[in-house]
Design a protein around this motif. Sequence first.
Motif, PDB file in Angstrom:
ATOM      1  N   TRP A 103       0.816  -1.227   0.000  1.00 60.40           N
ATOM      2  CA  TRP A 103       0.000   0.000   0.000  1.00 60.40           C
ATOM      3  C   TRP A 103       0.846   1.273   0.000  1.00 60.40           C
ATOM      4  CZ3 TRP A 103       0.955   3.126   4.118  1.00 60.40           C
ATOM      5  CH2 TRP A 103       1.284   2.559   5.338  1.00 60.40           C
ATOM      6  N   SER A 110      -5.080   4.487  -0.644  1.00 60.78           N
ATOM      7  CA  SER A 110      -5.130   5.358   0.537  1.00 60.78           C
ATOM      8  C   SER A 110      -6.135   4.850   1.565  1.00 60.78           C
ATOM      9  CB  SER A 110      -5.483   6.788   0.120  1.00 60.78           C
ATOM     10  OG  SER A 110      -4.379   7.390  -0.511  1.00 60.78           O
ATOM     11  N   GLN A 112      -7.336   3.548   4.805  1.00 64.32           N
ATOM     12  CA  GLN A 112      -6.710   3.552   6.129  1.00 64.32           C
ATOM     13  C   GLN A 112      -6.679   2.142   6.730  1.00 64.32           C
ATOM     14  OE1 GLN A 112      -6.866   6.661   8.738  1.00 64.32           O
ATOM     15  NE2 GLN A 112      -7.627   8.160   7.307  1.00 64.32           N
ATOM     16  N   TYR A 115      -3.382   0.388   6.278  1.00 66.07           N
ATOM     17  CA  TYR A 115      -2.396   0.812   7.291  1.00 66.07           C
ATOM     18  C   TYR A 115      -2.678   0.077   8.612  1.00 66.07           C
ATOM     19  CZ  TYR A 115      -0.601   4.017  10.926  1.00 66.07           C
ATOM     20  OH  TYR A 115       0.002   4.562  12.035  1.00 66.07           O
ATOM     21  N   PHE A 116      -3.959  -0.064   8.921  1.00 60.69           N
ATOM     22  CA  PHE A 116      -4.333  -0.761  10.151  1.00 60.69           C
ATOM     23  C   PHE A 116      -3.880  -2.230  10.106  1.00 60.69           C
ATOM     24  CE2 PHE A 116      -7.669  -3.283  12.404  1.00 60.69           C
ATOM     25  CZ  PHE A 116      -7.260  -2.964  13.681  1.00 60.69           C
ATOM     26  N   LEU A 119      -0.396  -2.509  11.024  1.00 60.95           N
ATOM     27  CA  LEU A 119      -0.179  -2.405  12.481  1.00 60.95           C
ATOM     28  C   LEU A 119      -0.530  -3.722  13.179  1.00 60.95           C
ATOM     29  CD1 LEU A 119      -1.546   1.149  13.390  1.00 60.95           C
ATOM     30  CD2 LEU A 119       0.824   0.438  13.186  1.00 60.95           C
ATOM     31  N   LEU A 122       2.251  -6.017  12.602  1.00 62.03           N
ATOM     32  CA  LEU A 122       3.393  -5.648  13.453  1.00 62.03           C
ATOM     33  C   LEU A 122       3.208  -6.217  14.861  1.00 62.03           C
ATOM     34  CD1 LEU A 122       6.012  -3.963  13.877  1.00 62.03           C
ATOM     35  CD2 LEU A 122       4.556  -2.036  14.481  1.00 62.03           C
ATOM     36  N   CYS A 123       2.024  -6.096  15.401  1.00 66.53           N
ATOM     37  CA  CYS A 123       1.753  -6.667  16.735  1.00 66.53           C
ATOM     38  C   CYS A 123       1.880  -8.193  16.702  1.00 66.53           C
ATOM     39  CB  CYS A 123       0.352  -6.287  17.215  1.00 66.53           C
ATOM     40  SG  CYS A 123       0.169  -4.534  17.537  1.00 66.53           S
ATOM     41  N   THR A 151      -3.743  -1.164  20.585  1.00 64.77           N
ATOM     42  CA  THR A 151      -3.766  -0.552  19.250  1.00 64.77           C
ATOM     43  C   THR A 151      -5.203  -0.328  18.784  1.00 64.77           C
ATOM     44  OG1 THR A 151      -1.698  -1.634  18.664  1.00 64.77           O
ATOM     45  CG2 THR A 151      -3.082  -0.958  16.825  1.00 64.77           C
ATOM     46  N   LEU A 154      -6.861   2.446  20.659  1.00 68.38           N
ATOM     47  CA  LEU A 154      -6.436   3.758  20.142  1.00 68.38           C
ATOM     48  C   LEU A 154      -7.167   4.092  18.848  1.00 68.38           C
ATOM     49  CD1 LEU A 154      -2.581   3.629  20.803  1.00 68.38           C
ATOM     50  CD2 LEU A 154      -4.205   5.262  21.775  1.00 68.38           C
ATOM     51  N   LEU A 155      -7.312   3.095  18.000  1.00 62.75           N
ATOM     52  CA  LEU A 155      -8.003   3.314  16.721  1.00 62.75           C
ATOM     53  C   LEU A 155      -9.436   3.805  16.957  1.00 62.75           C
ATOM     54  CD1 LEU A 155      -8.109   1.817  13.439  1.00 62.75           C
ATOM     55  CD2 LEU A 155      -9.983   0.957  14.737  1.00 62.75           C
ATOM     56  N   PHE A 262     -12.874  -4.094   5.750  1.00 62.82           N
ATOM     57  CA  PHE A 262     -12.575  -3.510   7.061  1.00 62.82           C
ATOM     58  C   PHE A 262     -13.548  -4.020   8.140  1.00 62.82           C
ATOM     59  CE2 PHE A 262     -12.985  -0.015  10.204  1.00 62.82           C
ATOM     60  CZ  PHE A 262     -11.711  -0.095  10.723  1.00 62.82           C
TER      61      PHE A 262
END
Lengths: 432, 141
Positions: A103, A110, A112, A115-116, A119, A122-123, A151, A154-155, A262
């Motif tokens: 992405w 674009s 989002q 991007y999530f 993350l 990554l976790c 995470t 926060l989102l 999503f």
Amino acid sequence: MKRWNEYFHGDYLALRAFLFSKVFLCMVALDTWMLMIGHAGRYGVAGFNVAHFSILQRLLPLPTAAHYVATLLLTGLVSLTAALLGPSKPLIGLLCVLYTYSWSMSMLDSYQHHYFVSLVLLCMVFFPRATRAPERNELTSGFGYPLLAATIALLYTFTAIAKMDPQWCNGFTLRRISSAQEVLAPLVVLATQLGISEPSFWSIASTSVIPIELLIAVGYGLSARQDAAAPRWLRFYVAFSFVIAVALHLGAEALRLEIGWFSYYMLALACTFLLPGRAVQVLSLALTLPAGAIAKLLAESKVPSRTETFLTCAAVSGALAASAFLLDLPGAYTACAVAALGLWGYALANTEDAIQTGLALGVAAVLMWAAIAVTEVRWDYYRYLGGDLQRRGESREALTAYLKGERYAPKGSSRKSKIRQLQRELGLKVAP
Amino acid sequence: MSSPSTAPHTHARTRRRENLTIAAILVFQIAMPLSYYVTRRAYDERFSWRMFSTLRLRDCKVEVREQLANGRTRGVNIERDVHVAWLRLLERMRSAVIDAYLERRCENHEVTRVDFTCRCNDTDGRALPTMERSLSCEVTR
């Protein structure tokens, strides 16, 4: 510091992380193959691109459709292989890099939620390693899982903050979202009968999303502690937040928003983090039974000889080549060649579990072809490409794309009239 | 093999490293969306969890005009120049895209200046102030 350690290094039900890894990795693979590839024709058009990060813009070549498709196919292969094998740090790390690259190479993507997903991956690098299905009540620790809970909290918090805006709170924005007016029409009628004006209804409906998202954020924040001798109120609250999270995301799906998968990712997260332990145990048993049986079978096999390993690698390379041929997409051969080379490299360095890795990759290759063949993603790719080429006056190339797309056109969606129009424009023999 | 006295020390070091990783990831995750609110990137909502934001649902029209060396001006048909998806990003006033697009237009040596105009109506239908950006091509050559 005690609270910090209790939160990030405390115990939780091992099944939660195990189940989530399997489900999420399968979803990522299918998402890349079945959804993202459809838009690949945008990449490299007219030599224009803006990457998400200036360093990528400077260092990397202009991404093309083939480049983008190859990255996505490879990402899906790694994701499904990791799901079948049981996620390991290096494999999830590689997946995180590949997915993020897919992405970030262009602002054309674009979304989002991509991007999530990065993350989340990554976790997941810091999730406990699980090669077998954990026992029902087995507890584990490892900071990846609570970090993911934080995470998500926060989102939701920032999503709620973003809605603290007069246009949103007055209902103007919600009304403009996709089919909100149509879907919520019966509720508007009901509200009017109860004496609530239409503008007030939209304002109430919009504003109510803010506390709902904040409540869910708190639920996720607390969820990481629910398995380790948590008080009743905490477990009750987390279960309550499951109900509102599911309602919110099913509602979002009902509004037919263009947000890819999503909502489904968020539903998978809700099932993993917010459901009570017993429900996760039942869900996990149902979902991972077939995978568990295959894993057991593979685990029981004897240590293979070098010849067996290399024969497996050769067979898997054949499956990858066949998939690449059948996919009929630019970049497919590159992706499959890189995957095959990776497997051979791994087998040369480590023969012990190369057969398992090879078999998982082989299964992933076959499923990749199947996932793409049963969906309309190739049709989307070629028709979008044809449409853009025609818009920019490149009639000959547009005709080639449309003709190729016809092979994958679903019933009733043929572009025959466009093809004939282009053939006439180009002075070619018009197809019947 | 670590001796009994070094094992707790190693464990403490591992724990410290893990805590630093956690803290770094959390700080990053808070800083990214927060930076949207504290810096001036109003039109760049990436990484800020502003899904369904009002900005995205505004109704915008973009116009790009270029001045030529012979003194004449002409409009640019963006849809014929680049993929239409870039037009959507120009309508969302994505700064990096606008800059890159204006620079792209300046690659044509006949062009001396490029003007970008974006007119939007908010979600309540109210017209918003026109947003403009220009690039003198001499700067890029």
